[in-house]
Scaffold this motif. Structure first.
Motif, PDB file in Angstrom:
ATOM      1  N   ILE A 102      42.351  34.515  43.835  1.00  0.00           N
ATOM      2  CA  ILE A 102      42.276  35.255  45.159  1.00  0.00           C
ATOM      3  C   ILE A 102      40.654  34.935  45.570  1.00  0.00           C
ATOM      4  O   ILE A 102      40.359  34.884  46.751  1.00  0.00           O
ATOM      5  CB  ILE A 102      42.089  36.667  44.495  1.00  0.00           C
ATOM      6  CG1 ILE A 102      43.812  37.044  44.456  1.00  0.00           C
ATOM      7  CG2 ILE A 102      41.591  37.624  45.693  1.00  0.00           C
ATOM      8  CD1 ILE A 102      44.738  36.667  45.230  1.00  0.00           C
ATOM      9  N   LEU A 103      39.547  34.941  44.628  1.00  0.00           N
ATOM     10  CA  LEU A 103      38.662  34.888  45.211  1.00  0.00           C
ATOM     11  C   LEU A 103      38.246  33.338  45.584  1.00  0.00           C
ATOM     12  O   LEU A 103      37.338  33.249  46.576  1.00  0.00           O
ATOM     13  CB  LEU A 103      37.421  35.123  43.728  1.00  0.00           C
ATOM     14  CG  LEU A 103      37.263  36.719  43.227  1.00  0.00           C
ATOM     15  CD1 LEU A 103      36.577  36.551  42.090  1.00  0.00           C
ATOM     16  CD2 LEU A 103      36.816  37.477  44.533  1.00  0.00           C
ATOM     17  N   SER A 104      38.747  32.488  45.140  1.00  0.00           N
ATOM     18  CA  SER A 104      38.500  31.048  45.492  1.00  0.00           C
ATOM     19  C   SER A 104      38.985  30.832  46.937  1.00  0.00           C
ATOM     20  O   SER A 104      38.596  29.951  47.554  1.00  0.00           O
ATOM     21  CB  SER A 104      38.927  30.304  44.710  1.00  0.00           C
ATOM     22  OG  SER A 104      40.488  29.955  44.542  1.00  0.00           O
ATOM     23  N   HIS A 105      39.879  31.787  47.413  1.00  0.00           N
ATOM     24  CA  HIS A 105      40.503  31.504  48.533  1.00  0.00           C
ATOM     25  C   HIS A 105      40.132  32.712  49.433  1.00  0.00           C
ATOM     26  O   HIS A 105      40.525  32.652  50.752  1.00  0.00           O
ATOM     27  CB  HIS A 105      42.123  31.600  48.284  1.00  0.00           C
ATOM     28  CG  HIS A 105      42.743  30.240  47.934  1.00  0.00           C
ATOM     29  ND1 HIS A 105      42.651  30.065  46.618  1.00  0.00           N
ATOM     30  CD2 HIS A 105      43.127  29.093  48.549  1.00  0.00           C
ATOM     31  CE1 HIS A 105      43.353  28.887  46.517  1.00  0.00           C
ATOM     32  NE2 HIS A 105      43.587  28.360  47.409  1.00  0.00           N
ATOM     33  N   GLY A 106      39.092  33.290  49.195  1.00  0.00           N
ATOM     34  CA  GLY A 106      38.392  34.323  50.129  1.00  0.00           C
ATOM     35  C   GLY A 106      39.395  35.655  50.544  1.00  0.00           C
ATOM     36  O   GLY A 106      39.195  35.960  51.344  1.00  0.00           O
ATOM     37  N   LEU A 107      40.178  35.919  49.401  1.00  0.00           N
ATOM     38  CA  LEU A 107      40.996  36.915  49.591  1.00  0.00           C
ATOM     39  C   LEU A 107      40.418  38.412  49.095  1.00  0.00           C
ATOM     40  O   LEU A 107      39.926  38.381  48.184  1.00  0.00           O
ATOM     41  CB  LEU A 107      42.562  36.716  49.256  1.00  0.00           C
ATOM     42  CG  LEU A 107      43.191  35.374  49.864  1.00  0.00           C
ATOM     43  CD1 LEU A 107      44.446  35.172  49.246  1.00  0.00           C
ATOM     44  CD2 LEU A 107      43.239  35.605  51.509  1.00  0.00           C
ATOM     45  N   LEU A 108      41.185  39.616  49.443  1.00  0.00           N
ATOM     46  CA  LEU A 108      40.741  40.667  48.646  1.00  0.00           C
ATOM     47  C   LEU A 108      41.444  40.971  47.703  1.00  0.00           C
ATOM     48  O   LEU A 108      42.899  40.713  47.747  1.00  0.00           O
ATOM     49  CB  LEU A 108      40.582  41.958  49.712  1.00  0.00           C
ATOM     50  CG  LEU A 108      39.714  41.612  50.773  1.00  0.00           C
ATOM     51  CD1 LEU A 108      39.669  42.859  51.668  1.00  0.00           C
ATOM     52  CD2 LEU A 108      38.041  41.710  50.177  1.00  0.00           C
ATOM     53  N   GLN A 128      45.724  37.175  34.475  1.00  0.00           N
ATOM     54  CA  GLN A 128      44.797  38.008  35.385  1.00  0.00           C
ATOM     55  C   GLN A 128      43.728  37.442  35.678  1.00  0.00           C
ATOM     56  O   GLN A 128      43.121  37.149  36.954  1.00  0.00           O
ATOM     57  CB  GLN A 128      44.611  39.186  34.581  1.00  0.00           C
ATOM     58  CG  GLN A 128      43.794  40.362  35.415  1.00  0.00           C
ATOM     59  CD  GLN A 128      44.548  40.806  36.717  1.00  0.00           C
ATOM     60  OE1 GLN A 128      45.657  41.096  36.508  1.00  0.00           O
ATOM     61  NE2 GLN A 128      43.958  41.018  37.649  1.00  0.00           N
ATOM     62  N   GLN A 129      42.977  36.570  34.635  1.00  0.00           N
ATOM     63  CA  GLN A 129      41.892  35.877  35.184  1.00  0.00           C
ATOM     64  C   GLN A 129      42.087  34.611  36.089  1.00  0.00           C
ATOM     65  O   GLN A 129      41.540  34.528  37.061  1.00  0.00           O
ATOM     66  CB  GLN A 129      41.078  35.194  33.984  1.00  0.00           C
ATOM     67  CG  GLN A 129      40.786  36.272  32.908  1.00  0.00           C
ATOM     68  CD  GLN A 129      40.163  35.691  31.528  1.00  0.00           C
ATOM     69  OE1 GLN A 129      41.246  34.660  31.039  1.00  0.00           O
ATOM     70  NE2 GLN A 129      39.227  36.081  30.999  1.00  0.00           N
ATOM     71  N   GLU A 130      43.314  33.980  35.736  1.00  0.00           N
ATOM     72  CA  GLU A 130      43.786  33.028  36.909  1.00  0.00           C
ATOM     73  C   GLU A 130      44.103  33.668  38.333  1.00  0.00           C
ATOM     74  O   GLU A 130      43.482  33.150  39.281  1.00  0.00           O
ATOM     75  CB  GLU A 130      44.889  32.308  36.174  1.00  0.00           C
ATOM     76  CG  GLU A 130      45.611  31.381  37.453  1.00  0.00           C
ATOM     77  CD  GLU A 130      46.921  30.813  36.872  1.00  0.00           C
ATOM     78  OE1 GLU A 130      47.026  29.639  36.754  1.00  0.00           O
ATOM     79  OE2 GLU A 130      47.607  31.580  36.536  1.00  0.00           O
ATOM     80  N   TYR A 131      44.779  34.689  38.303  1.00  0.00           N
ATOM     81  CA  TYR A 131      44.910  35.379  39.525  1.00  0.00           C
ATOM     82  C   TYR A 131      43.636  35.887  40.427  1.00  0.00           C
ATOM     83  O   TYR A 131      43.430  35.459  41.502  1.00  0.00           O
ATOM     84  CB  TYR A 131      45.646  36.546  39.195  1.00  0.00           C
ATOM     85  CG  TYR A 131      46.010  37.539  40.472  1.00  0.00           C
ATOM     86  CD1 TYR A 131      46.969  37.388  41.546  1.00  0.00           C
ATOM     87  CD2 TYR A 131      45.383  38.778  40.571  1.00  0.00           C
ATOM     88  CE1 TYR A 131      47.430  38.311  42.266  1.00  0.00           C
ATOM     89  CE2 TYR A 131      45.554  39.674  41.689  1.00  0.00           C
ATOM     90  CZ  TYR A 131      46.343  39.504  42.421  1.00  0.00           C
ATOM     91  OH  TYR A 131      46.781  40.195  43.500  1.00  0.00           O
TER      92      TYR A 131
END
Length: 148
Positions: free
Chosen positions: A136-142, A129-132
């Motif tokens: 998501i955040l590092s690729h600018g996704l919601l 979950q932390q990795e996910y």
């Protein structure tokens, strides 16, 4: 230009249904080999597949004649069916709906390769979950908190 050139590296991540730890250590290599054979059959060169009991990472060259969604849908469907046929999971095996796919520049292929190879060590420090959420955040996704 009379020729077309494509070299599309993808880092793909998907998890088992409900993130249950269904990928047993004794079947892991066989499952990854089956995935690799599926991808190779569609003209996708696999650099590495590795993961944990609840998720898988793939680094491969996407065949430009295939849609990414079709490729991943086929890999997940064929592999899930095969895992059940082989009785490799302690219960009925299924993959979670969806996946994450990130393009990887040629200059970062080795870094992503090492990251995937070292999944077991990596997850001693952070959960899936932390990795996910980090990806998501590092690729600018919601993040879809209802279905995350």
């Amino acid at each position: 230009m009379s020729h077309s050139f494509n070299k599309i590296w993808l880092h793909v991540i998907f998890s088992t249904k409900n993130r249950y730890p269904l990928i047993r250590a004794n079947a892991e290599a066989l499952i990854y080999r089956h995935m690799q054979e599926q991808l190779a059959g569609w003209g996708c060169f696999v650099r590495v597949i590795n993961g944990m009991p609840d998720h898988v990472h793939l680094l491969y060259l996407q065949n430009p004649k295939m849609a990414v969604t079709d490729c991943i849908k086929q890999v997940k469907g064929n592999t899930g069916h095969w895992i059940n046929e082989q009785n490799f999971a302690p219960e009925k095996f299924a993959w979670q709906t969806g996946y994450a796919a990130y393009s990887v520049s040629e200059s970062q292929v080795e870094k992503v390769y090492q990251y995937i190879v070292n999944q077991k060590q990596h997850h001693r420090k952070r959960t899936f979950q932390q990795e996910y959420e980090e990806f998501i955040l590092s690729h600018g996704l919601l993040i879809d908190t209802e279905n995350g």
